[in-house]
Design a protein around this motif. Structure first.
Motif, PDB file in Angstrom:
ATOM      1  N   VAL A 234     -45.993  11.791  17.949  1.00  0.00           N
ATOM      2  CA  VAL A 234     -45.569  11.166  16.701  1.00  0.00           C
ATOM      3  C   VAL A 234     -46.562  10.074  16.321  1.00  0.00           C
ATOM      4  N   ARG A 235     -47.092  10.149  15.120  1.00  0.00           N
ATOM      5  CA  ARG A 235     -47.979   9.092  14.630  1.00  0.00           C
ATOM      6  C   ARG A 235     -47.171   7.968  13.996  1.00  0.00           C
ATOM      7  N   ALA A 236     -46.136   8.339  13.252  1.00  0.00           N
ATOM      8  CA  ALA A 236     -45.252   7.348  12.616  1.00  0.00           C
ATOM      9  C   ALA A 236     -43.821   7.832  12.743  1.00  0.00           C
TER      10      ALA A 236
ATOM     11  N   LYS B 136     -17.424  14.792  10.826  1.00  0.00           N
ATOM     12  CA  LYS B 136     -16.023  14.339  10.882  1.00  0.00           C
ATOM     13  C   LYS B 136     -15.935  12.816  10.840  1.00  0.00           C
ATOM     14  N   LYS B 137     -16.658  12.260   9.877  1.00  0.00           N
ATOM     15  CA  LYS B 137     -16.690  10.829   9.578  1.00  0.00           C
ATOM     16  C   LYS B 137     -17.421   9.982  10.620  1.00  0.00           C
ATOM     17  N   SER B 138     -17.923  10.583  11.670  1.00  0.00           N
ATOM     18  CA  SER B 138     -18.782   9.854  12.593  1.00  0.00           C
ATOM     19  C   SER B 138     -20.218   9.915  12.064  1.00  0.00           C
ATOM     20  N   ARG B 139     -20.899   8.761  12.064  1.00  0.00           N
ATOM     21  CA  ARG B 139     -22.297   8.689  11.621  1.00  0.00           C
ATOM     22  C   ARG B 139     -23.217   8.748  12.839  1.00  0.00           C
ATOM     23  N   PHE B 140     -24.224   9.593  12.759  1.00  0.00           N
ATOM     24  CA  PHE B 140     -25.231   9.706  13.808  1.00  0.00           C
ATOM     25  C   PHE B 140     -26.588   9.354  13.180  1.00  0.00           C
ATOM     26  N   ILE B 141     -27.147   8.234  13.606  1.00  0.00           N
ATOM     27  CA  ILE B 141     -28.399   7.736  13.037  1.00  0.00           C
ATOM     28  C   ILE B 141     -29.498   7.869  14.092  1.00  0.00           C
ATOM     29  N   ALA B 142     -30.486   8.695  13.816  1.00  0.00           N
ATOM     30  CA  ALA B 142     -31.580   8.919  14.765  1.00  0.00           C
ATOM     31  C   ALA B 142     -32.816   8.147  14.330  1.00  0.00           C
ATOM     32  N   THR B 143     -33.340   7.325  15.236  1.00  0.00           N
ATOM     33  CA  THR B 143     -34.561   6.575  14.969  1.00  0.00           C
ATOM     34  C   THR B 143     -35.628   7.020  15.966  1.00  0.00           C
ATOM     35  N   VAL B 144     -36.794   7.399  15.449  1.00  0.00           N
ATOM     36  CA  VAL B 144     -37.876   7.958  16.261  1.00  0.00           C
ATOM     37  C   VAL B 144     -39.012   6.946  16.373  1.00  0.00           C
ATOM     38  N   GLN B 145     -39.594   6.857  17.574  1.00  0.00           N
ATOM     39  CA  GLN B 145     -40.671   5.902  17.806  1.00  0.00           C
ATOM     40  C   GLN B 145     -41.669   6.474  18.809  1.00  0.00           C
TER      41      GLN B 145
END
Length: 214
Positions: free
Chosen positions: A6-8, A17-26
């Motif tokens: 990954v460069r950026a 089902k109303k659950s939020r899944f937030i993926a952050t890549v580094q």
């Protein structure tokens, strides 16, 4: 050997089902960098129930780590890691933050949600193929430019810069494994009229058609 990384990093989000899944890549190059990134995500999402993660380090995936962070065993960290391995992404970390929506998803639902979130994060990231390359400068006359440009494209090398004076100077990056072959072909293509200066061994990638030194 070329490898994807990954460069950026990017950020992707899904809802299940109303659950939020937030993926952050580094991009990460060491365990210390991975732990620093995880700590930053935990500070940013301090009110989330889970910050699950996975990362790979090394050109041969020498180091692999993952965590479910309180989710049922094998439903979060391992699915995130499987996305990195299946996509063959090296030196990369994904943290998936979950805000619970009140409805249990079950083990199968969790696995699918964490995988989908990780894929969404990668989709928003800049992924490159990184490889070892040899920098060189070719000195030639104007009549040989076309032949050299054709050879550079044929050998999957890249032009970094070109200077036009009484002669032409072309800065090129060539895959290290093919450097000797390229040099021989360049001399043959120009009937021995070009001169080649060998520069540094470095790493490079092609991003949107542009060759960049890393």
């Amino acid at each position: 050997m070329p490898y994807k990384t990954v460069r950026a990093g990017g950020r992707g989000e899904i809802e299940e089902k109303k659950s939020r899944f937030i993926a952050t890549v580094q991009p990460v190059a060491s365990e210390d960098e991975a732990q620093e990134f995880l700590a930053a995500m935990r500070r940013k999402y301090w009110d989330a129930r889970h910050n699950c993660y996975a990362y790979t380090i090394g050109t041969r995936f020498e180091l692999q780590r993952c965590s479910d962070d309180g989710e049922p065993g094998g439903t979060a960290g391992r699915p995130i890691l499987s996305v990195l391995l299946n996509e063959e992404i090296h030196n990369c970390m994904i943290v998936v933050t979950r805000y619970f929506g009140g409805t249990l998803l079950g083990t199968g639902g969790l696995v699918r949600a964490y995988q989908a979130a990780a894929q969404a994060g990668l989709a928003q990231s800049v992924i490159i193929e990184r490889q070892s390359g040899q920098k060189l400068t070719i000195y030639t006359d104007y009549t040989s430019i076309g032949k050299l440009q054709h050879l550079i494209a044929e050998e999957e090398a890249g032009i970094l810069d070109t200077r036009y004076t009484d002669t032409v100077e072309i800065d090129v990056i060539v895959p290290a494994a093919g450097y000797s072959r390229f040099s021989e072909k360049a001399i043959e293509a120009t009937n021995g009229k070009c001169r080649i200066h060998t520069g540094d061994l470095t790493e490079f990638a092609c991003v949107d058609g542009e060759y960049i030194i890393l």
